[in-house]
Design a protein around this motif. Structure first.
Motif, short mmCIF file in Angstrom:
data_model
loop_
_atom_site.label_atom_id
_atom_site.label_comp_id
_atom_site.label_asym_id
_atom_site.label_seq_id
_atom_site.Cartn_x
_atom_site.Cartn_y
_atom_site.Cartn_z
N MET A 3 0.69 -1.01 0.10
CA MET A 3 0.14 0.09 -0.03
C MET A 3 0.97 1.26 0.05
N ALA A 4 2.07 0.99 0.50
CA ALA A 4 2.72 2.16 0.53
C ALA A 4 3.63 2.74 -0.84
N SER A 5 3.49 3.85 -1.15
CA SER A 5 4.32 4.26 -2.45
C SER A 5 5.61 4.44 -2.40
N LEU A 6 6.26 4.83 -3.38
CA LEU A 6 7.83 5.12 -3.17
C LEU A 6 8.32 5.96 -2.08
N TYR A 37 -4.21 7.72 12.53
CA TYR A 37 -4.21 8.05 11.38
C TYR A 37 -2.80 8.62 11.15
N LEU A 38 -2.46 9.59 12.02
CA LEU A 38 -1.15 10.15 11.81
C LEU A 38 0.20 9.32 12.19
N GLY A 54 4.79 5.12 7.51
CA GLY A 54 4.81 4.81 6.27
C GLY A 54 3.68 3.62 5.73
N LEU A 55 2.68 3.63 6.63
CA LEU A 55 1.59 2.61 6.24
C LEU A 55 0.62 3.43 5.37
#
Length: 165
Positions: free
Chosen positions: A1-4, A37-38, A44-45
């Motif tokens: 789910m994490a992007s670069l 959420y923060l 990085g999730l």
């Protein structure tokens, strides 16, 4: 789910939060997001939206563009707009918030003054070109302007008399 860049963003946010001496809960409250959420963003999730990044930037008193670059939303560009200086001032832990704001105001006044001087210099260098262009236009107009002929009541007879013969 994490992007670069989400991990880098989370690390960067955590660093900025710590530099601002804010707890996770304090930043979450100031930005209007939930504490869990923060925490997920910092780990990085989660990939926050541009709106959430803007809220976080405002709460951290840093530029939203800096967070957009960290998140991979914007490309990092050297635009010479002073963004790096502002970010460095706001991230400095050796000075308090009031000092940061005063320093930013001074910096902005220097940038405005420099821009005004540069604009005046541009206008000054453009003035001789404008005068030369005006003279050239006047000369061209004089060449293209038809010559006036003398009329019957000037007593000269001129071209009209020759034309009548």
């Amino acid at each position: 789910m994490a992007s670069l860049n989400v991990g880098n963003l989370g690390e960067y946010l955590r660093e900025q939060r710590r530099n601002a001496k804010l707890s996770l809960r304090q930043l979450a409250d100031a930005a209007g997001v939930s504490n869990p959420y923060l925490s997920q963003i910092e780990r990085g999730l989660r990939k926050p939206s541009a709106d959430i990044l803007q809220q976080l930037a405002k709460a951290l008193r840093i530029s939203a563009e800096t967070l957009y670059v960290q998140a991979g939303i914007l490309d990092e560009r050297d635009q010479g707009d002073g963004r790096e200086v502002r970010t460095a001032i706001l991230a400095d832990t050796a000075i308090n918030e009031k000092q940061k704001q005063v320093l930013l105001q001074i910096y902005e006044s220097f940038r405005r003054e420099s821009a005004a001087v540069e604009e005046a210099q541009d206008e000054q260098s453009a003035a001789p070109r404008e005068r030369a262009a005006k003279k050239a236009a006047q000369a061209a107009a004089a060449v293209l302007k038809p010559k006036a002929t003398t009329g019957p009541d000037d007593g000269g007879g001129g071209d009209d008399a020759a034309a009548a013969e």
